[in-house]
Every structure is written in structure tokens, then in C-alpha cells.
Design a protein around this motif. Structure first.
Motif, short mmCIF file in Angstrom:
data_model
loop_
_atom_site.label_atom_id
_atom_site.label_comp_id
_atom_site.label_asym_id
_atom_site.label_seq_id
_atom_site.Cartn_x
_atom_site.Cartn_y
_atom_site.Cartn_z
N THR A 1 -76.21 30.30 -28.15
CA THR A 1 -76.43 28.97 -28.68
C THR A 1 -74.98 28.15 -28.03
OG1 THR A 1 -77.48 29.62 -30.55
CG2 THR A 1 -76.49 27.42 -30.78
N ARG A 2 -75.45 26.91 -27.86
CA ARG A 2 -74.31 25.94 -27.53
C ARG A 2 -74.38 24.72 -28.55
NH1 ARG A 2 -75.95 26.46 -22.20
NH2 ARG A 2 -76.75 24.37 -22.26
N PRO A 3 -73.73 24.68 -29.62
CA PRO A 3 -73.86 23.60 -30.53
C PRO A 3 -73.11 22.33 -30.25
CG PRO A 3 -72.03 25.09 -31.33
CD PRO A 3 -72.72 25.91 -30.02
N THR B 1 -72.51 24.30 -37.52
CA THR B 1 -72.93 25.19 -38.10
C THR B 1 -73.49 26.49 -37.47
OG1 THR B 1 -73.63 23.83 -40.19
CG2 THR B 1 -74.65 25.89 -40.09
N ASP B 2 -73.33 27.58 -38.00
CA ASP B 2 -73.57 28.91 -37.28
C ASP B 2 -74.83 29.35 -37.82
OD1 ASP B 2 -73.74 31.02 -35.70
OD2 ASP B 2 -72.15 32.12 -36.23
N PHE B 3 -76.06 29.27 -37.07
CA PHE B 3 -77.27 29.56 -37.47
C PHE B 3 -77.40 31.08 -37.02
CE2 PHE B 3 -77.63 24.81 -37.50
CZ PHE B 3 -78.15 24.76 -38.92
N LYS B 4 -76.78 31.76 -36.73
CA LYS B 4 -76.84 33.04 -35.99
C LYS B 4 -78.03 33.39 -35.23
CE LYS B 4 -73.56 34.32 -38.98
NZ LYS B 4 -72.23 34.72 -38.56
N GLY B 5 -77.94 32.24 -34.10
CA GLY B 5 -79.09 32.46 -33.13
C GLY B 5 -80.44 31.83 -33.63
N GLY C 1 -79.10 37.67 -35.33
CA GLY C 1 -78.01 37.36 -36.27
C GLY C 1 -76.89 38.11 -36.55
N ASP C 2 -76.46 38.69 -37.64
CA ASP C 2 -75.46 39.75 -37.65
C ASP C 2 -75.92 41.01 -37.16
OD1 ASP C 2 -73.55 37.85 -38.32
OD2 ASP C 2 -74.12 37.55 -40.43
N VAL C 3 -77.17 41.57 -37.08
CA VAL C 3 -77.47 42.77 -36.96
C VAL C 3 -77.30 43.25 -35.05
CG1 VAL C 3 -79.32 44.33 -37.20
CG2 VAL C 3 -79.01 42.68 -38.92
#
Length: 277
Positions: free
Chosen positions: A110-112, A129-133, A227-229
Motif C-alpha cells: 500500500t502507498r497511503p 491509517t495502516d489498514f494492514k493491506g 494483515g499481521d499474519v
């Protein structure tokens, strides 16, 4: 009166892999259409820059007294050898690729670009905001995802077998492959990457049957991150989904991936062992 001809040079044509020559042929009423056609083929060049005669035609255009005028046209093209008939126990393999659409909920990166006033993660305006992809998150934390194109590759395998080997038991076993994935490497495709889409039988002649099998290919994936997984491994035709929970992160409620599940959906079979090729 003997047949004679004049080329219509102004009507010459040359394209990509094709050419045309047009002639005015002069004869008498004594010649048959076969005579004129044979004369045209004997007169025209056998080849033009590697192109060979693909078609020829003759049409009568005028009759003045005893003189008959014809227009002869010769078309040239690339020489194509006919594909020989498939022999018994001769396996032929072909593949084709196309694209289809699927909906994905997570991206690879992602490039926010936050607005200057937006306070995302943290307390500083302009912080994203980091939406975790996750893709397409709304203010209610629903994840819409996006439809993307993905490759859809199809492998086709055919063979011709003696009719005596096409027993009801063999046909039934082959038909049961439909909807199953490969339990062993098949045609250099890794385990779990081929899904049998169809198997068909057609009697080619009294002694032989033609068998055609079609498989859809989907590559295995390793080391995926959602995400974080991290460290997720997915077989080509396994189904992957994420369990999302809304969590309070830095004072804001955001969707987060709590768990990723990889599901085995299809039964497997040894394609080569059942088909015999």
C-alpha cells in the motif's frame, strides 16, 4: 486459336503472407473451362517470394465472335502442412492462457496519501491509517475489496486408445477425476495445482477411441502475508479467508485480521495412474 494471356499488372496485390496475380486470358469457343483453368495454373508462377499457390479461378467475361475472354486470378499464401492424425498411444498436450476476475480483500502493498488534516495512526495530522493491506475500508469498517484480473491457464491432454481398453470401469474411473486436484506431479505441474475440468470420450473409428482431458491450473503460494499474519502457505486450489475483528488501535476502531484459515476444498487423485497417460 491457342490460348494466350496478359497480366493485369495494376491489379497485383501483396500483403502479409499473401499475394495475388490477375490475368486476361484469350481463347476460342473450342476450349473448355478445364482447358482454361489448366492453362492458368501452367502459366502462373509456382511461387512468389516463398508464397505458394493457395487458390485459382477463371471466369468468362466477354465473347466477341469466335474469341472468348476470361479473367484468371491466382492467390498465393504460406504453405501449411496438414496436421497428421493422432496415432494410437500418441499423447498430445496443449495449453492456453486467459484472464478472469476475482474479488480480493487484501493487497500486496500500500502507498497511503493522507489529507493534511487527517489524524491516522498517532496524534500528528497528515499521518496515514495502516489498514494492514485491506482494500476498500469504509467508515463502518466494512471491507469491500476490489475485482482484479488473474490468469486462468488451461492444460489439455489427449490420447487415442484401442477400443478394447475403454471398459465401463475405465470410463467411470476417468469421469470421477472431474472436480479433483492432482495428488501427484502431472505434466510437470506441482501437486495441488491442477483441477480436472472435464474428461470426454469419442469413438474415432471401429478400433479406437479418442480421449480428451482438460485441467485448470492455479499455482501454489508460499510465505503470504495478510494483515499481521505472516508465513501463510496456500495450495493452488485451496481456499483462503481471513477472520476480521474490530479493534481499538490508537484510540480508533479499525478492522484487523485476527486469523487466516486455509481450507482444503477438493478431493485429490493420481491423474496419470487413472488415465494411463
Amino acid at each position: 486459336m491457342a490460348l494466350s494471356h496478359t497480366e493485369r499488372a495494376g491489379e497485383r496485390q501483396r500483403g502479409n503472407g499473401s499475394a495475388r496475380r490477375v490475368y486476361t486470358i484469350t481463347g476460342t469457343e473450342g476450349e473448355s473451362e478445364t482447358d482454361v483453368y489448366t492453362y492458368l495454373l501452367n502459366t502462373a508462377a509456382d511461387s512468389i517470394s516463398g508464397l505458394v499457390i493457395a487458390d485459382a479461378s477463371c471466369d468468362e467475361i466477354a465473347n466477341v465472335g469466335d474469341t472468348v475472354y476470361y479473367v484468371g486470378e491466382v492467390s498465393y499464401g504460406l504453405h501449411q502442412l496438414p496436421i497428421p492424425a493422432q496415432a494410437v498411444d500418441e499423447v498430445r498436450v496443449s495449453a492456453r492462457g486467459s484472464a478472469t476476475t476475482v474479488n480480493i480483500k487484501h493487497s500486496q502493498s500500500t502507498r497511503p496519501y493522507p489529507a493534511p488534516w487527517w489524524v491516522g495512526d498517532g496524534e500528528t495530522p497528515g499521518t496515514p491509517t495502516d489498514f494492514k493491506g485491506k482494500v476498500g475500508v469504509d467508515e463502518d469498517n466494512n471491507v469491500a475489496g476490489v475485482d482484479i484480473y488473474v490468469p486462468q491457464n488451461v492444460l489439455s491432454v489427449s490420447n487415442v486408445l484401442p477400443a478394447a481398453t475403454i471398459t465401463p470401469a475405465y470410463q467411470y474411473a476417468c469421469e470421477q477425476l472431474v472436480g479433483k486436484i492432482n495428488s501427484e506431479v502431472y505434466r510437470s505441474r506441482a501437486i495441488g495445482t491442477l483441477l480436472c475440468n472435464s474428461v470426454s470420450f469419442a469413438q474415432r473409428d471401429v478400433d479406437n477411441f479418442a480421449i480428451d482431458a482438460e485441467f485448470m491450473f492455479s499455482a501454489n503460494r508460499t510465505g503470504l502475508t495478510i494483515g499481521d499474519v505472516t508465513g501463510i502457505d496456500k495450495g493452488g486450489w485451496e481456499y483462503i479467508w481471513a477472520y476480521n475483528r474490530s479493534l481499538l488501535i490508537d484510540g480508533r476502531i479499525l478492522p484487523a485480521v485476527a486469523q487466516v484459515n486455509v481450507e482444503t476444498i477438493y478431493e485429490s487423485a493420481d491423474f496419470e495412474s487413472v488415465l494411463g497417460f
